[in-house]
Design a protein around this motif. Sequence first.
Motif, PDB file in Angstrom:
ATOM      1  N   TYR A  80      -7.851   3.887  12.122  1.00 31.16           N
ATOM      2  CA  TYR A  80      -7.585   5.128  11.395  1.00 31.16           C
ATOM      3  C   TYR A  80      -8.843   5.697  10.730  1.00 31.16           C
ATOM      4  O   TYR A  80      -8.766   6.691  10.015  1.00 31.16           O
ATOM      5  CB  TYR A  80      -6.535   4.893  10.301  1.00 31.16           C
ATOM      6  N   ALA A  81      -9.991   5.071  10.959  1.00 31.85           N
ATOM      7  CA  ALA A  81     -11.208   5.458  10.230  1.00 31.85           C
ATOM      8  C   ALA A  81     -11.561   6.931  10.433  1.00 31.85           C
ATOM      9  O   ALA A  81     -11.843   7.646   9.461  1.00 31.85           O
ATOM     10  CB  ALA A  81     -12.377   4.574  10.648  1.00 31.85           C
ATOM     11  N   VAL A  82     -11.557   7.408  11.659  1.00 36.81           N
ATOM     12  CA  VAL A  82     -11.976   8.796  11.919  1.00 36.81           C
ATOM     13  C   VAL A  82     -11.047   9.808  11.250  1.00 36.81           C
ATOM     14  O   VAL A  82     -11.514  10.683  10.505  1.00 36.81           O
ATOM     15  CB  VAL A  82     -12.087   9.059  13.433  1.00 36.81           C
ATOM     16  N   PRO A  83      -9.725   9.753  11.478  1.00 36.60           N
ATOM     17  CA  PRO A  83      -8.858  10.733  10.806  1.00 36.60           C
ATOM     18  C   PRO A  83      -8.898  10.619   9.284  1.00 36.60           C
ATOM     19  O   PRO A  83      -8.863  11.638   8.586  1.00 36.60           O
ATOM     20  CB  PRO A  83      -7.461  10.418  11.347  1.00 36.60           C
ATOM     21  N   LEU A 132       0.834  -1.208   0.000  1.00 38.86           N
ATOM     22  CA  LEU A 132       0.000   0.000   0.000  1.00 38.86           C
ATOM     23  C   LEU A 132       0.868   1.258   0.000  1.00 38.86           C
ATOM     24  O   LEU A 132       0.562   2.238  -0.682  1.00 38.86           O
ATOM     25  CB  LEU A 132      -0.922  -0.008   1.221  1.00 38.86           C
ATOM     26  N   VAL A 133       1.959   1.222   0.740  1.00 38.85           N
ATOM     27  CA  VAL A 133       2.892   2.355   0.750  1.00 38.85           C
ATOM     28  C   VAL A 133       3.543   2.515  -0.620  1.00 38.85           C
ATOM     29  O   VAL A 133       3.760   3.643  -1.082  1.00 38.85           O
ATOM     30  CB  VAL A 133       3.960   2.170   1.853  1.00 38.85           C
ATOM     31  N   VAL A 134       3.835   1.404  -1.283  1.00 40.29           N
ATOM     32  CA  VAL A 134       4.381   1.477  -2.644  1.00 40.29           C
ATOM     33  C   VAL A 134       3.373   2.167  -3.567  1.00 40.29           C
ATOM     34  O   VAL A 134       3.748   3.000  -4.400  1.00 40.29           O
ATOM     35  CB  VAL A 134       4.718   0.068  -3.182  1.00 40.29           C
ATOM     36  N   ALA A 135       2.089   1.854  -3.407  1.00 39.51           N
ATOM     37  CA  ALA A 135       1.052   2.511  -4.203  1.00 39.51           C
ATOM     38  C   ALA A 135       1.047   4.010  -3.959  1.00 39.51           C
ATOM     39  O   ALA A 135       0.885   4.811  -4.895  1.00 39.51           O
ATOM     40  CB  ALA A 135      -0.316   1.917  -3.870  1.00 39.51           C
ATOM     41  N   LEU A 136       1.229   4.409  -2.710  1.00 38.07           N
ATOM     42  CA  LEU A 136       1.282   5.831  -2.369  1.00 38.07           C
ATOM     43  C   LEU A 136       2.487   6.504  -3.004  1.00 38.07           C
ATOM     44  O   LEU A 136       2.386   7.616  -3.546  1.00 38.07           O
ATOM     45  CB  LEU A 136       1.324   5.991  -0.853  1.00 38.07           C
ATOM     46  N   GLY A 153      -7.768   1.688   1.557  1.00 38.52           N
ATOM     47  CA  GLY A 153      -6.944   0.527   1.861  1.00 38.52           C
ATOM     48  C   GLY A 153      -6.347   0.606   3.255  1.00 38.52           C
ATOM     49  O   GLY A 153      -6.275  -0.404   3.981  1.00 38.52           O
ATOM     50  N   LEU A 154      -5.939   1.812   3.660  1.00 31.07           N
ATOM     51  CA  LEU A 154      -5.364   1.990   4.996  1.00 31.07           C
ATOM     52  C   LEU A 154      -6.411   1.717   6.068  1.00 31.07           C
ATOM     53  O   LEU A 154      -6.111   1.078   7.094  1.00 31.07           O
ATOM     54  CB  LEU A 154      -4.808   3.409   5.128  1.00 31.07           C
ATOM     55  N   MET A 155      -7.641   2.186   5.840  1.00 30.57           N
ATOM     56  CA  MET A 155      -8.721   1.886   6.792  1.00 30.57           C
ATOM     57  C   MET A 155      -9.025   0.390   6.827  1.00 30.57           C
ATOM     58  O   MET A 155      -9.372  -0.160   7.870  1.00 30.57           O
ATOM     59  CB  MET A 155      -9.985   2.663   6.421  1.00 30.57           C
TER      60      MET A 155
END
Length: 206
Positions: free
Chosen positions: A108-111, A54-58, A100-102
């Motif tokens: 991390y849903a709220v932020p 996921l970080v690679v995607a970012l 994806g992060l959520m």
Amino acid sequence: MAAVAPEDASTLDVWADPERERIGTSATVITAVRTVASVVLAGFAAHDESLRLLVVALVVYWAGDSLDGFVARVRGCETRIGAVLDILSDRFCAACFYIGLMWLHHEYAVPVLIYLAEFMVVDCFLSLAFLAWPVRSPNYFYVVDRQLWLWNWSKPGKAVNSSLFAVLLLVTHQPWLGAVVATGLLVMKSASLVRLGRLGLPIPAR
């Protein structure tokens, strides 16, 4: 200074040229490729539950976003069409990453939801507002209003909006800190929206 003086602005290379507007440029090809690559990687990351992927995607999203802008400037193919495609593609890439992060970290849903409200709604409206003026992209909004440009589309403004939140979440793993940063960005973008409203969006002549 609210904007560049008209007599100075007229000589700047910031204005749109209808004859140069086209969808197929080297810059828009890069935009398309980096968007597809980032979204596909984010999809595989969610499927495999891989934060690393996921970080690679970012990173692909961020690097491609810098590259398409650089190529557009160097090759002289900056267009309003390209700017709009870039703005919308950024939102697609960001949404895929943060969803994806959520998926991987429910805490991390709220932020993340606060940030997405800021980036995909308020900031998207602000970024597309450049179309009301004959500039090629938001990067040149300083000829309209320098303060708005500094807050939103100068290099520091872009870095704070697109990078700070993600880096803080990934490095600190603190949802409350992410919520504070996302809320701060939302407040700043809302203030920009108020300033834009006072400035007014010109209506093209019939």
